[in-house]
Scaffold this motif. Structure first.
Motif, PDB file in Angstrom:
ATOM      1  N   ASN A 139      -8.815   8.943  -1.453  1.00 19.14           N
ATOM      2  CA  ASN A 139      -7.992   7.750  -1.669  1.00 19.14           C
ATOM      3  C   ASN A 139      -7.923   6.880  -0.425  1.00 19.14           C
ATOM      4  O   ASN A 139      -7.818   5.656  -0.514  1.00 19.14           O
ATOM      5  CB  ASN A 139      -6.591   8.154  -2.131  1.00 19.14           C
ATOM      6  N   ALA A 168      -8.807   3.011  -0.218  1.00 20.49           N
ATOM      7  CA  ALA A 168      -7.893   2.006   0.360  1.00 20.49           C
ATOM      8  C   ALA A 168      -8.629   1.228   1.446  1.00 20.49           C
ATOM      9  O   ALA A 168      -8.454   0.010   1.590  1.00 20.49           O
ATOM     10  CB  ALA A 168      -6.661   2.691   0.930  1.00 20.49           C
ATOM     11  N   ASP A 192      -7.912   5.682  -8.472  1.00 20.13           N
ATOM     12  CA  ASP A 192      -7.567   4.501  -9.268  1.00 20.13           C
ATOM     13  C   ASP A 192      -8.862   3.788  -9.682  1.00 20.13           C
ATOM     14  O   ASP A 192      -9.731   3.550  -8.843  1.00 20.13           O
ATOM     15  CB  ASP A 192      -6.695   3.582  -8.406  1.00 20.13           C
ATOM     16  N   LEU A 229       0.755   9.774  -4.124  1.00 19.03           N
ATOM     17  CA  LEU A 229      -0.038  11.011  -4.202  1.00 19.03           C
ATOM     18  C   LEU A 229       0.876  12.205  -3.961  1.00 19.03           C
ATOM     19  O   LEU A 229       0.744  13.251  -4.598  1.00 19.03           O
ATOM     20  CB  LEU A 229      -1.175  10.993  -3.176  1.00 19.03           C
ATOM     21  N   ASP A 267      -9.713   0.797  -7.674  1.00 20.71           N
ATOM     22  CA  ASP A 267     -10.325   1.097  -6.373  1.00 20.71           C
ATOM     23  C   ASP A 267     -11.829   1.343  -6.528  1.00 20.71           C
ATOM     24  O   ASP A 267     -12.621   0.980  -5.653  1.00 20.71           O
ATOM     25  CB  ASP A 267      -9.656   2.318  -5.737  1.00 20.71           C
ATOM     26  N   LYS A 312      -3.577  -5.750  -8.328  1.00 23.73           N
ATOM     27  CA  LYS A 312      -2.824  -4.546  -7.997  1.00 23.73           C
ATOM     28  C   LYS A 312      -1.307  -4.760  -8.044  1.00 23.73           C
ATOM     29  O   LYS A 312      -0.579  -3.965  -8.628  1.00 23.73           O
ATOM     30  CB  LYS A 312      -3.243  -4.107  -6.592  1.00 23.73           C
ATOM     31  N   GLN A 369      -7.150  -0.657 -14.485  1.00 20.81           N
ATOM     32  CA  GLN A 369      -6.270  -0.040 -13.496  1.00 20.81           C
ATOM     33  C   GLN A 369      -5.814   1.302 -14.008  1.00 20.81           C
ATOM     34  O   GLN A 369      -5.875   1.581 -15.198  1.00 20.81           O
ATOM     35  CB  GLN A 369      -5.032  -0.916 -13.272  1.00 20.81           C
ATOM     36  N   GLY A 370      -5.331   2.120 -13.101  1.00 26.24           N
ATOM     37  CA  GLY A 370      -4.804   3.426 -13.503  1.00 26.24           C
ATOM     38  C   GLY A 370      -5.778   4.532 -13.183  1.00 26.24           C
ATOM     39  O   GLY A 370      -6.923   4.289 -12.759  1.00 26.24           O
ATOM     40  N   ILE A 371      -5.348   5.744 -13.403  1.00 33.40           N
ATOM     41  CA  ILE A 371      -6.140   6.921 -13.023  1.00 33.40           C
ATOM     42  C   ILE A 371      -7.475   6.953 -13.767  1.00 33.40           C
ATOM     43  O   ILE A 371      -7.547   6.632 -14.956  1.00 33.40           O
ATOM     44  CB  ILE A 371      -5.322   8.207 -13.277  1.00 33.40           C
ATOM     45  N   GLU A 383       0.853  -1.189   0.000  1.00 36.98           N
ATOM     46  CA  GLU A 383       0.000   0.000   0.000  1.00 36.98           C
ATOM     47  C   GLU A 383       0.891   1.243   0.000  1.00 36.98           C
ATOM     48  O   GLU A 383       1.570   1.519   0.976  1.00 36.98           O
ATOM     49  CB  GLU A 383      -0.910  -0.062   1.245  1.00 36.98           C
ATOM     50  N   ASN A 436       0.168   4.336 -12.698  1.00 38.56           N
ATOM     51  CA  ASN A 436      -1.183   4.858 -12.427  1.00 38.56           C
ATOM     52  C   ASN A 436      -1.231   6.389 -12.455  1.00 38.56           C
ATOM     53  O   ASN A 436      -2.180   6.972 -12.959  1.00 38.56           O
ATOM     54  CB  ASN A 436      -1.675   4.389 -11.056  1.00 38.56           C
ATOM     55  N   GLN A 444       3.666   0.001 -10.409  1.00 32.73           N
ATOM     56  CA  GLN A 444       2.250   0.107 -10.786  1.00 32.73           C
ATOM     57  C   GLN A 444       1.685   1.485 -10.423  1.00 32.73           C
ATOM     58  O   GLN A 444       0.997   2.123 -11.229  1.00 32.73           O
ATOM     59  CB  GLN A 444       1.440  -0.991 -10.070  1.00 32.73           C
TER      60      GLN A 444
END
Lengths: 426, 326
Positions: free
Chosen positions: B12, B16, B170, A211, B173, B242, B149-151, A205, A239, A235
């Motif tokens: 976020n 999570a 994400d 961020l 998520d 992930k 996956q990804g933004i 995590e 992202n 990853q």
């Protein structure tokens, strides 16, 4: 009945133990646990090279090499147990592939007088052979890697990093913290800003860290990770659309294991290395003929040519060359651990010798002496091509900034000498 | 701008938290039904994900053993299985595993102290960990069941237009949140409104009493462990997508513990709310305080947060208050 059982047990022990005439190089490996995927490939490469020497050349100087494996699971306590369990078998040298285990073994090998070989990991200041008589870490250590990465960035920026922002994402452990001091010194010298972002292991995590990277927009990100932390970081970088060509991992953040789970997103990611990669070396013809095809490869040879396999094999190459040098110096093939230390300290693996071994340009020249146990510290960069599914070497071997590193190594090793009551030698 | 950054961190953190809740749900189910803290839940997620990849890629299980025993070189059947079908097959294997656990372990421990059952699950965790490695190998496996996956560019564009700063969320998520919501709705409905669900709760209260009114302990345990196996599969898919399917996946259980402490061991909605609070709390703490104390605060802060809640509500936010009369 008890007598029968005892006889069977004794027989089993004798069968498992190395023959007394053999040279014993224990393989403190980890094929299980959170880092098992990495440790397995390294251990295979390490085993296979010695198998090649045994099968093709009859060993080294006519003596077969035994590599009894002991599973550490990358656990320091288990690593120490493995050391204690195997040192009585005539062990010549240890290579535990763990900085944590290395730190615990340094006082032990010093007392037992057995060399400890830690290429690219362990205690960086062990390069100073005047203090660390029994520890060797050539061809490169963590600080060399940090310096080579910064040198590369200097090259990319016309020799000027002034005003640039570099973030270090690191495994929040003794290993991950290793490059910080060096990078801080280099940031003073070259005028870049260093942001340190620790990640608690295992590192699945990392949203907070990435961020922050997305907000701060550093020009480059360096990573000192291991295991799942690497895949997650790459990853997360993909992202947030961080440019992969500006993301550089250390030696231990640059294997196939780290990039494949990310797929196309990992394309262009870079990593440090101190050896070659892939199958384009003549040694693999012999490896195929004597080890893989006859079914003698560790785990069937499924990882031959991968980064970590190559690294394990390279560690075995250096140890084998040190054994050969020790035999030459001692005038006997049946050397002991002290004679092997002398072999390490007289070792000179020239480019010509590497070519003879079937590994042309595989590593930098390794020359060790009584006071220099770390070699030249040269490393190079590789880049991941996701579509081809392979690493490509993108720089030549580069020397680190010894002007910055030498005083740091001296300072750290002298502090250790004082603490451990060691009088410098050589 | 600082407020927008903090809001992004908060969003976020909530996401999570959903990922943590997915793991916590499996613990809650088994605890509700048997009063057992299933130490093996994290390893079950790993085992399920490894099996899913193995099936999808057509890997030969126990290939290393077969090769070593018979001197052959088998590794793959030469076919691949579509994701959805492979998920169904894996779910069936998890049912098989539940049956085996009931027959070989739980059946022999009826009426024993919870600590004995807990110890049995520790043994189970070690066994499954080894079994998974032997069956499918210790390499890092790529899991791709088609989850994006990804933004999320939609969220980024929308927030940029509204607030002047594009948020990072994400897409994985977002999917996890949707799947978790569906899973929780189904599980709450099941445990509250079905005969089997009520029987499950009766078994949790007292094994012997449940047996005396004709509830089949054997059936309930198999059912609950099967559902927990399925939840483990979902968690394994999310976490495996992930960062690859590997041993570390079993350690996600550590992320579920503070969630359970906070949400309560017996509440399905508690697992979700607990996850959201933990996720949000640890991320905001890292954002505001992390840099002052050297960073990497998330792991320990989650436990501190859970402990603070425990001081005021020892049974957790949604846990059942246990009153034992002497």
């Amino acid at each position: 009945m008890k007598l029968k059982l005892a006889t069977v047990a004794l027989g089993a022990v004798m069968a498992a133990a190395p023959a007394m005439a053999d040279l014993v190089v224990p393989n403190l490996s980890y094929r299980t646990g959170p880092y098992g995927a990495n440790g397995t490939q390294y251990a295979d490469g390490f085993n296979d090279y010695f198998t090649l020497l045994n099968e093709r050349d009859g060993g080294i100087g006519g003596e077969k090499i035994q590599t009894p494996e002991c599973e550490t699971a990358y656990n320091t306590e288990k690593g120490v147990e493995c050391y204690e369990a195997t040192k009585g078998s005539g062990a010549l040298v240890y290579n535990p592939l763990s900085t944590g285990i290395t730190y615990q073994l340094i006082p032990k090998v010093s007392a037992d007088k057995i060399p400890l070989y830690t290429p690219g990991y362990g205690r960086t200041s062990a390069k100073n052979g005047k203090v660390f008589e029994w520890v060797f870490n050539a061809p490169a250590n963590y600080w060399d890697g940090a310096s080579v990465a910064i040198k590369y960035l200097l090259d990319q920026n016309g020799g000027d990093l002034n005003g640039k922002k570099i973030a270090l994402v690191y495994h929040n452990s003794a290993y991950g913290k290793e490059p910080i001091r060096t990078l801080q010194e280099l940031s003073k010298k070259h005028g870049f800003t260093l942001t340190e972002l620790p990640v608690d292991p295992p590192g699945q995590e990392q949203k907070s860290q990435w961020l922050q990277i997305r907000r701060d927009k550093p020009d480059y990100v360096l990573m000192w990770g291991w295991g799942v932390m690497n895949q997650t970081a790459i990853q997360e970088a993909a992202n947030i659309r961080f440019p992969m060509e500006n993301f550089i991992g250390t030696y231990w953040s640059g294997s196939e294991v780290d990039v494949k789970p990310v797929g196309a997103g990992a394309n262009g990611y870079k990593a440090l290395t101190f050896h070659g990669v892939g199958m384009d070396y003549p040694i693999y013809e012999d490896m195929k003929k004597h080890v893989i095809d006859p079914g003698k490869a560790s785990q069937g040879g499924q990882y031959v040519g991968s980064v970590l396999y190559s690294r394990g094999m390279y560690a075995a190459v250096v140890i084998a060359e040190a054994i050969a040098k020790a035999q030459e110096l001692a005038g006997t093939a049946q050397i002991n651990a002290t004679q092997l230390r002398d072999g390490f300290e007289a070792l000179d693996i020239t480019p010509e010798r590497l070519a003879e071994l079937g590994l042309p340009d595989f590593g930098p020249e390794i020359k060790m002496t009584c006071d220099n146990h770390g070699g030249s510290g040269m490393a190079r960069l590789q880049q991941w091509d996701a579509s081809a599914g392979k690493w490509s070497l993108i720089t030549d071997f580069t020397e680190p900034d010894q002007e910055v590193l030498d005083p740091l190594i001296l300072e750290d090793s002298e502090a250790y000498a004082k603490e451990a009551g060691i009088s410098p030698r050589c | 701008m600082e407020f927008l950054y903090a809001s992004e961190v908060l969003a976020n953190g909530l996401m999570a938290g959903v990922m943590y809740s997915l793991v916590a749900l499996g613990f809650v189910l088994i605890y509700k039904a048997s009063g057992v803290f299933n130490y093996a839940q994290g390893v079950m997620a790993l085992f399920a994900a490894m099996t899913l990849v193995g099936i999808m890629e057509g890997r030969v299980p126990f290939a290393h053993l077969i090769n070593a025993a018979f001197g052959v070189h088998v590794s793959s059947f030469g076919w691949t299985v579509p994701g959805l079908f492979a998920i169904l097959l894996t779910a069936l294997i998890m049912v098989g595993l539940a049956i085996a656990i009931e027959k070989l372990v739980l059946k022999h421990l009826v009426g024993q102290e919870p600590i004995i059952l807990f110890m049995a699950t520790i043994g189970l965790a070690w066994f499954l960990e080894g079994l998974g490695d032997v069956m499918w190998g210790a390499d890092v496996k790529v899991l791709d069941v088609g989850l994006p996956q990804g933004i999320s560019e939609t969220v980024e564009t929308m927030t940029d237009n509204w607030l002047g700063y594009g948020f990072f969320i994400d897409r994985l998520d977002i999917w996890a949140a949707v799947i978790a919501a569906a899973l929780v709705a189904a599980l709450v409905g099941f445990s509250q409104y079905t005969k089997q669900g009520r029987a499950m709760r009766a078994v949790a209260d007292d094994h012997q009493a449940a047996l005396s009114v004709g509830i089949s302990l054997q059936f309930i345990w198999i059912m609950v462990w099967s559902i927990a196996g399925f939840v483990a599969l979902v968690a394994g898919i999310m976490w495996g997508t992930k960062s690859g399917v590997q041993f570390s996946l079993s350690l996600i259980a550590l992320k579920a513990l503070p969630v359970l402490m906070l949400g309560g061991f017996t509440s399905i909605p508690g697992a979700i709310v607990g996850g959201l609070i933990i996720g949000m709390g640890e991320k905001l703490f890292e954002y505001f305080v992390g840099s002052m104390v050297g960073g990497a605060t998330e792991n320990w802060f989650a436990y501190v947060l859970a402990l603070i809640f425990l001081v005021f509500r020892p049974q957790g936010l949604f846990g059942e208050r246990i009153i034992e009369r002497v």
